[in-house]
Design an enzyme around this catalytic site. Structure first.
Site, PDB file in Angstrom:
ATOM      1  N   CYS A 186      -6.876   6.886   4.647  1.00  0.00           N
ATOM      2  CA  CYS A 186      -6.239   7.301   5.893  1.00  0.00           C
ATOM      3  C   CYS A 186      -6.759   8.670   6.339  1.00  0.00           C
ATOM      4  CB  CYS A 186      -4.724   7.365   5.722  1.00  0.00           C
ATOM      5  SG  CYS A 186      -3.859   7.883   7.227  1.00  0.00           S
TER       6      CYS A 186
ATOM      7  N   GLN B  95       0.826  -1.209   0.000  1.00  0.00           N
ATOM      8  CA  GLN B  95       0.000   0.000   0.000  1.00  0.00           C
ATOM      9  C   GLN B  95       0.859   1.257   0.000  1.00  0.00           C
ATOM     10  OE1 GLN B  95      -2.323   1.812   3.335  1.00  0.00           O
ATOM     11  NE2 GLN B  95      -4.094   1.167   2.101  1.00  0.00           N
TER      12      GLN B  95
END
Length: 329
Positions: free
Chosen positions: A130, A100
């Site tokens: 996030c 990621q």
């Protein structure tokens, strides 16, 4: 029941791994032409400071069938051999692994994807979920989710730069309505549809809105949004992320959403055997983890000297809540 599934490394050689599941085997889920898993996919979410190789191996040993690395910075990964070495060692040694990246620039993400492919990863993921303060300050993760054109351009750049067998994926959150005042299932589905059109091979949805850096998990995840993604027929696998606080919740999540798999973060820290047919005791998991640390001792340690939080968490669990009758030693 366990099945042997075949993926292909960056050199084209077949890599076999065990895809364990409890109950009957499902059908196959094709992510790319060279990466196929059994349904349901049992996935370890990307976790900063936790998703190191020993912990990934521990989870894989106990039923996890797909792992993500922790979030890495795409520009640094692309530019720095030392950063890549610290993040993944000299090459990816556990499969399948999705690396990621945090990125807000198409070329950086594409170059990072090429580097991850060269190291043997199965794919790379764009972090669009996030909510942390550093993500807001750096304009990545969920803080760039309103810029759909940019997110799609980033996905498209990596797709163009990498072989078709290398997965390009995206992890996102429930989108807000255009006014930014309430969650919108319709906009979430449309955003995912555009990401797939840009080249995404898999969508993982954390079924909560972004919130704020101080309040990132207000209330339960809305699994109806995951269900809407599944029902939209986007043509790629969908992973459901949220509301798993126990082994029973895994089955409940899959039943509610119809997703191709479930992605779990913190509950795997509490119980790395979450996806296994039988629960393992915390002391047994600690022994397994310490053995894996020794097996992986050639890996380059993190600069801060940290290792996965599994040991500390399970030591507390062993002291505070071990019930011998309910676990396998």
């Amino acid at each position: 029941m366990s099945a042997i599934v075949t993926a292909h490394g960056s050199d084209g050689e077949a890599v076999q791994f065990s895809n364990a599941s409890d109950g009957d085997d499902g059908d196959d889920v094709q992510i790319t032409p060279t990466l196929t898993l059994r349904r349901p996919i049992y996935c370890m979410a990307p976790m900063v400071g936790q998703s190191d190789r020993p912990f990934r191996l521990l989870c894989r040993r106990h039923g996890t069938t797909l792992c993500y690395s922790e979030m890495l910075m795409a520009d640094e990964f692309a530019a720095s051999a030392a950063y890549r070495l610290e993040a993944l060692g000299d090459r990816v040694r556990d499969h399948p692994l999705i690396v990621q990246f945090a990125a807000n620039e198409p070329d950086a993400f594409a170059r990072a994807a090429v580097a991850a492919h060269a190291m043997g990863a199965s794919g790379c993921d764009l972090n669009i979920g996030c909510p942390q303060r550093r993500a807001r300050e750096g304009f990545y993760g969920s803080w760039m989710q309103e810029d759909w054109d940019l997110c799609c351009a980033i996905i498209a750049a990596a797709r163009a730069a990498c072989p078709r067998g290398f997965a390009i994926t995206a992890k996102l959150r429930v989108q807000y309505c255009e006014r930014g005042t309430r969650p919108s299932t319709e906009r979430t589905v449309e955003f995912a549809r555009r990401l797939v059109a840009a080249g995404a091979d898999l969508i993982a949805l954390h079924a909560r809105v972004r919130g704020s850096p101080e309040l990132r998990r207000a209330g339960a995840a809305d699994l109806t949004v995951v269900r809407a993604l599944v029902d939209a027929g986007l043509g790629v696998p969908i992973l459901s992320n949220g509301n798993v606080r126990s082994r029973e919740d895994v089955a409940l999540n899959l039943k509610a959403t119809g997703a191709d798999g479930v992605m779990v973060a913190e509950e795997l820290l509490r119980d790395p055997s979450l996806f296994a047919p039988e629960k393992r005791s915390p002391p047994a998991l600690i022994r397994d983890y310490l053995n894996l640390l020794q097996e992986c001792e050639s890996d380059v340690p993190r600069e801060d000297g940290s290792v996965s939080g599994c040991v500390e968490i399970n030591q507390r669990a062993a002291v505070a809540s071990l019930t011998p009758s309910s676990v396998v030693p």
